[in-house]
Write a protein that holds these residues in place. Structure first.
Motif, PDB file in Angstrom:
ATOM      1  N   THR A 171      12.146  21.986 -35.631  1.00 43.39           N
ATOM      2  CA  THR A 171      12.493  21.439 -33.973  1.00 43.39           C
ATOM      3  C   THR A 171      12.581  22.780 -34.357  1.00 43.39           C
ATOM      4  O   THR A 171      14.041  23.684 -34.957  1.00 43.39           O
ATOM      5  N   LEU A 172      12.687  24.157 -33.308  1.00 43.51           N
ATOM      6  CA  LEU A 172      13.108  24.991 -33.121  1.00 43.51           C
ATOM      7  C   LEU A 172      14.812  25.706 -32.678  1.00 43.51           C
ATOM      8  O   LEU A 172      15.564  24.482 -31.179  1.00 43.51           O
ATOM      9  N   ALA A 173      15.737  25.961 -33.114  1.00 46.74           N
ATOM     10  CA  ALA A 173      17.062  26.040 -32.734  1.00 46.74           C
ATOM     11  C   ALA A 173      17.293  27.357 -32.379  1.00 46.74           C
ATOM     12  O   ALA A 173      17.359  28.240 -32.729  1.00 46.74           O
ATOM     13  N   THR A 174      16.904  27.295 -30.512  1.00 48.22           N
ATOM     14  CA  THR A 174      17.382  28.253 -30.188  1.00 48.22           C
ATOM     15  C   THR A 174      18.268  29.186 -29.646  1.00 48.22           C
ATOM     16  O   THR A 174      18.093  30.100 -28.924  1.00 48.22           O
ATOM     17  N   ALA A 175      19.184  28.039 -29.441  1.00 42.60           N
ATOM     18  CA  ALA A 175      20.542  28.758 -29.337  1.00 42.60           C
ATOM     19  C   ALA A 175      22.065  28.797 -30.087  1.00 42.60           C
ATOM     20  O   ALA A 175      21.779  27.395 -30.697  1.00 42.60           O
ATOM     21  N   HIS A 176      22.801  29.932 -30.221  1.00 47.77           N
ATOM     22  CA  HIS A 176      24.473  29.509 -30.979  1.00 47.77           C
ATOM     23  C   HIS A 176      24.688  27.828 -30.219  1.00 47.77           C
ATOM     24  O   HIS A 176      24.843  28.685 -28.713  1.00 47.77           O
ATOM     25  N   PRO A 177      25.554  27.582 -30.205  1.00 49.10           N
ATOM     26  CA  PRO A 177      26.319  26.228 -29.261  1.00 49.10           C
ATOM     27  C   PRO A 177      27.270  26.948 -28.812  1.00 49.10           C
ATOM     28  O   PRO A 177      27.726  26.308 -27.891  1.00 49.10           O
ATOM     29  N   ALA A 178      28.408  28.103 -29.558  1.00 50.21           N
ATOM     30  CA  ALA A 178      29.598  28.793 -28.656  1.00 50.21           C
ATOM     31  C   ALA A 178      28.576  28.937 -27.689  1.00 50.21           C
ATOM     32  O   ALA A 178      28.859  29.800 -27.184  1.00 50.21           O
ATOM     33  N   LYS A 179      26.987  29.843 -27.346  1.00 51.96           N
ATOM     34  CA  LYS A 179      26.804  30.486 -26.307  1.00 51.96           C
ATOM     35  C   LYS A 179      27.051  29.206 -24.968  1.00 51.96           C
ATOM     36  O   LYS A 179      27.500  30.169 -24.117  1.00 51.96           O
ATOM     37  N   PHE A 180      27.297  28.258 -24.923  1.00 49.05           N
ATOM     38  CA  PHE A 180      27.001  27.105 -24.042  1.00 49.05           C
ATOM     39  C   PHE A 180      28.364  26.000 -24.099  1.00 49.05           C
ATOM     40  O   PHE A 180      28.345  24.853 -24.543  1.00 49.05           O
ATOM     41  N   PRO A 181      29.328  26.396 -23.642  1.00 47.86           N
ATOM     42  CA  PRO A 181      30.838  25.917 -24.478  1.00 47.86           C
ATOM     43  C   PRO A 181      30.982  24.528 -23.419  1.00 47.86           C
ATOM     44  O   PRO A 181      31.905  23.649 -23.906  1.00 47.86           O
ATOM     45  N   ASP A 182      30.599  24.985 -22.292  1.00 49.15           N
ATOM     46  CA  ASP A 182      31.196  23.819 -21.570  1.00 49.15           C
ATOM     47  C   ASP A 182      30.484  22.813 -21.533  1.00 49.15           C
ATOM     48  O   ASP A 182      30.664  21.837 -22.068  1.00 49.15           O
ATOM     49  N   ALA A 183      29.319  22.635 -22.020  1.00 46.18           N
ATOM     50  CA  ALA A 183      27.920  21.633 -22.203  1.00 46.18           C
ATOM     51  C   ALA A 183      28.636  20.810 -23.776  1.00 46.18           C
ATOM     52  O   ALA A 183      28.799  19.609 -23.571  1.00 46.18           O
ATOM     53  N   VAL A 184      28.779  21.273 -24.663  1.00 38.45           N
ATOM     54  CA  VAL A 184      29.087  20.934 -25.816  1.00 38.45           C
ATOM     55  C   VAL A 184      30.091  20.288 -25.737  1.00 38.45           C
ATOM     56  O   VAL A 184      30.098  19.350 -26.712  1.00 38.45           O
ATOM     57  N   LYS A 185      31.285  21.033 -25.223  1.00 38.87           N
ATOM     58  CA  LYS A 185      33.325  19.885 -25.107  1.00 38.87           C
ATOM     59  C   LYS A 185      32.244  19.041 -24.340  1.00 38.87           C
ATOM     60  O   LYS A 185      33.059  17.907 -24.985  1.00 38.87           O
ATOM     61  N   ARG A 186      31.311  19.046 -23.887  1.00 34.11           N
ATOM     62  CA  ARG A 186      31.339  17.381 -22.323  1.00 34.11           C
ATOM     63  C   ARG A 186      30.774  16.748 -23.222  1.00 34.11           C
ATOM     64  O   ARG A 186      30.770  15.038 -23.489  1.00 34.11           O
ATOM     65  N   ALA A 187      29.589  17.281 -24.746  1.00 36.94           N
ATOM     66  CA  ALA A 187      29.161  16.534 -25.215  1.00 36.94           C
ATOM     67  C   ALA A 187      30.500  15.569 -26.838  1.00 36.94           C
ATOM     68  O   ALA A 187      30.595  13.859 -26.982  1.00 36.94           O
ATOM     69  N   GLY A 212      33.651  17.367 -27.235  1.00 36.74           N
ATOM     70  CA  GLY A 212      35.379  16.839 -27.175  1.00 36.74           C
ATOM     71  C   GLY A 212      35.391  17.919 -27.161  1.00 36.74           C
ATOM     72  O   GLY A 212      37.317  18.268 -27.799  1.00 36.74           O
ATOM     73  N   PHE A 213      35.001  18.624 -28.502  1.00 38.95           N
ATOM     74  CA  PHE A 213      35.696  20.346 -28.264  1.00 38.95           C
ATOM     75  C   PHE A 213      34.763  21.405 -28.103  1.00 38.95           C
ATOM     76  O   PHE A 213      34.037  21.345 -28.332  1.00 38.95           O
ATOM     77  N   GLU A 214      35.196  23.308 -28.396  1.00 43.55           N
ATOM     78  CA  GLU A 214      33.949  24.243 -28.070  1.00 43.55           C
ATOM     79  C   GLU A 214      33.961  25.003 -29.090  1.00 43.55           C
ATOM     80  O   GLU A 214      34.758  25.087 -29.750  1.00 43.55           O
ATOM     81  N   PRO A 215      32.914  25.375 -29.275  1.00 45.43           N
ATOM     82  CA  PRO A 215      32.375  25.351 -30.575  1.00 45.43           C
ATOM     83  C   PRO A 215      32.850  27.217 -30.560  1.00 45.43           C
ATOM     84  O   PRO A 215      33.538  27.827 -30.016  1.00 45.43           O
ATOM     85  N   LYS A 216      33.770  27.688 -31.918  1.00 43.79           N
ATOM     86  CA  LYS A 216      33.953  29.102 -31.951  1.00 43.79           C
ATOM     87  C   LYS A 216      32.945  29.695 -31.776  1.00 43.79           C
ATOM     88  O   LYS A 216      31.840  29.564 -32.988  1.00 43.79           O
ATOM     89  N   LEU A 217      33.580  30.983 -31.452  1.00 44.85           N
ATOM     90  CA  LEU A 217      31.977  32.598 -30.890  1.00 44.85           C
ATOM     91  C   LEU A 217      32.477  33.071 -32.707  1.00 44.85           C
ATOM     92  O   LEU A 217      33.773  32.738 -33.171  1.00 44.85           O
ATOM     93  N   PRO A 218      31.695  33.487 -33.463  1.00 45.27           N
ATOM     94  CA  PRO A 218      31.328  34.192 -34.057  1.00 45.27           C
ATOM     95  C   PRO A 218      32.065  35.477 -34.188  1.00 45.27           C
ATOM     96  O   PRO A 218      32.820  35.990 -33.442  1.00 45.27           O
ATOM     97  N   PRO A 219      32.853  36.087 -35.230  1.00 48.95           N
ATOM     98  CA  PRO A 219      34.442  36.973 -35.323  1.00 48.95           C
ATOM     99  C   PRO A 219      33.319  38.286 -34.194  1.00 48.95           C
ATOM    100  O   PRO A 219      34.339  38.758 -33.994  1.00 48.95           O
ATOM    101  N   HIS A 220      32.226  38.757 -34.562  1.00 45.93           N
ATOM    102  CA  HIS A 220      31.929  39.528 -34.041  1.00 45.93           C
ATOM    103  C   HIS A 220      31.960  39.685 -32.331  1.00 45.93           C
ATOM    104  O   HIS A 220      31.980  40.636 -31.762  1.00 45.93           O
ATOM    105  N   LEU A 221      31.873  38.214 -31.646  1.00 47.34           N
ATOM    106  CA  LEU A 221      32.628  38.215 -30.426  1.00 47.34           C
ATOM    107  C   LEU A 221      33.730  37.651 -29.686  1.00 47.34           C
ATOM    108  O   LEU A 221      33.789  37.080 -28.679  1.00 47.34           O
TER     109      LEU A 221
END
Ligand SMILES: *Cc1c(COP(=O)(O)O)cnc(C)c1O
Length: 477
Positions: free
Chosen positions: A420-436, A438-447
């Motif tokens: 399965t192709l993982a097309t985006a980093h979870p931190a790009k869509f923090p709201d949906a990930v948090k709903r699923a 319970g926490f927000e994934p962290k943006l990588p250091p450069h962002l």
């Protein structure tokens, strides 16, 4: 019927032909700079070159940039000196945060995740765009020319294009995104880039409206020639070419050419999955290619009913797939119609005049020979993010989750590895990930300071004239 001709070893460079049959055939560089063909079609190689089993086997164990050179060689076909190309490819992937560029992660005994989101803007589009920007800069500089790049984005293309083209002297970049319909991270990635050659337009409309305006501007030949328009949407052949490489890379890691592999691809514009189809035409043993869609499921409906029928676009938590008009589908249709451009034109006319078309049964059968499809609704997508986290500890983004759920639903052949192709980093869509989870994934250091950076964009009405005037006024050329 020999749909897949092998190229001869003659001296002629590979030519690219339009799916609509009336634009001139072009070499690699011209097809890349054109984006959309002048007849409204998309460029494809005049015949699919093939890599031998031995050549595919030799890809195993090579570094990703080396695999890029091997896979693209018959497609670029000498149009760029090898040393220059090698340098651009090295630079394109040097900015990726993972040494493997596109690492493959095992999820269960027979399921794998191909992580395509380690580039600068955290989605798979960086893989192609980082290379495309260098190829375009190289060719324009060689010719002493410039270009105005215009593109429509549902979020990730724009970020990737801005990230790749910012600061390149010979191009101005205008990116249209649907106002209020991209995630905040996506918007800020585009609008916080402070370079004079970057122009963001928030259009009061949907992604399909953005795409229609871009297509219409390309159709205005006087404007197109005067502004030297170039397109970087997934209709650009060079993007598809760059994306083919990771199918080869993943498949050889899992035993190709001696074992077939299936891929599940979260799909919107059909560009990414078309790259998988193209890899198969070039000789990669791909068993099934599964289209994974959200509730905007025109492709899944088409494969089950044979009817390609436009319907309204519904905003979802996987916004990069909120698309009804899957432009790249035309490329596979061209092959399935045995490269009959008149037949493609007839179907595309039905699409624009009647909002849909019906596939002849024979064509549908051909498509079903390569493709499967499935869809995930919003709740299923959230549940899949949660289930994947519980089962494996991996936090996946909503687009990837749509793919994982479809992989589960389809139950592809036992014994064939499913990627399965993982097309985006979870931190790009923090709201949906948090709903699923319970926490927000962290943006990588450069962002990490993305939310503090100032933004720049202009809001325009859903009108081609307004967009054209804006481009004329703001272009530096
Ligand atoms: C663009 C995008 C897709 C869809 O890719 P297509 O090539 O348009 O089919 C899927 N997921 C993410 C995260 C994207 O950015």
């Amino acid at each position: 019927m020999d749909r897949v001709r092998a190229l001869s070893n003659g001296v002629e460079h590979v030519q690219y032909v339009s799916t609509r049959g009336s634009a001139p055939a072009l070499g690699f560089q011209d097809a890349m700079l054109a984006g959309l063909a002048r007849d409204g079609g998309l460029y494809v190689p005049e015949a699919w070159p093939r890599l031998s089993a031995g050549e595919i086997r030799n890809l195993a164990g090579k570094r990703y940039p080396e695999q890029v050179l091997e896979v693209t060689r018959p497609l670029i076909d000498g149009a760029i000196p090898e040393d220059d190309l090698a340098e651009m490819v090295e630079q394109a992937y040097a900015g990726f945060a993972h040494a493997a560029v596109v690492p493959l992660k095992q999820m269960s005994s027979n399921a794998w995740l191909l992580e395509l989101f380690h580039g600068p803007t955290l989605a798979f589009k960086d893989v192609a765009m980082q290379l495309l920007a260098r190829l375009i800069d190289y060719e324009l500089s060689r010719r002493g020319e410039r270009a105005t790049i215009i593109g429509a984005t549902s979020g990730d293309t724009g970020a990737a294009a801005v990230g790749a083209f910012a600061g390149i002297a010979c191009v101005d970049v205008f990116i249209l995104h649907p106002s209020g319909r991209v995630s905040e991270v996506q918007r800020r990635q585009m609008t916080s880039v402070a370079h004079d050659n970057v122009h963001n337009i928030a259009l009061e409309g949907t992604f399909d409206d953005c795409q229609s305006i871009v297509k219409a501007l390309f159709g205005d030949h006087e404007f197109r020639d005067r502004m030297k328009l170039a397109g970087v949407n997934s209709i650009n052949w060079a993007r598809v070419m760059a994306q083919m490489v990771y199918y080869f890379s993943a498949a050889v890691a899992l035993g190709a050419p001696d074992r077939a592999v299936s891929f599940v691809v979260p799909t919107g514009n059909f560009g990414d999955i078309f790259a998988g189809y193209a890899a198969k035409q070039m000789g990669l043993p791909v068993d099934r290619l599964a289209v994974a869609t959200n509730v905007n499921d025109i492709l899944a409906r088409m494969l089950s009913t044979g009817r390609y029928e436009l319907d309204g676009v519904v905003p979802t938590i996987s916004p990069s797939m909120d698309i009804q008009i899957s432009s790249n589908f035309e490329r596979v249709l061209f092959d399935a119609l045995e490269r009959d451009a008149d037949a493609v034109n007839a179907l595309m006319r039905d699409l624009s005049e009647q909002g849909g078309f019906s596939l002849p049964q024979g064509v549908l059968d051909v498509l079903r020979g390569d493709f499967d499809a499935g869809r995930a609704d919003e709740q299923e997508t959230l549940d899949e993010i949660a289930a994947t986290y519980e089962e494996t500890g991996e936090v996946v983004d909503p687009h990837t989750a749509v793919g994982l759920l479809v992989a589960r639903k389809l139950q592809l052949a036992a014994g064939t590895p499913v990627v399965t192709l993982a097309t985006a980093h979870p931190a790009k869509f923090p709201d949906a990930v948090k709903r699923a989870v319970g926490f927000e994934p962290k943006l990588p250091p450069h962002l990490a300071d993305l939310y503090q950076r100032p933004e720049r964009f202009d809001t325009l009405p859903n009108s081609m004239d307004a967009v054209r005037a804006h481009i004329e006024m703001n272009s530096r050329f």
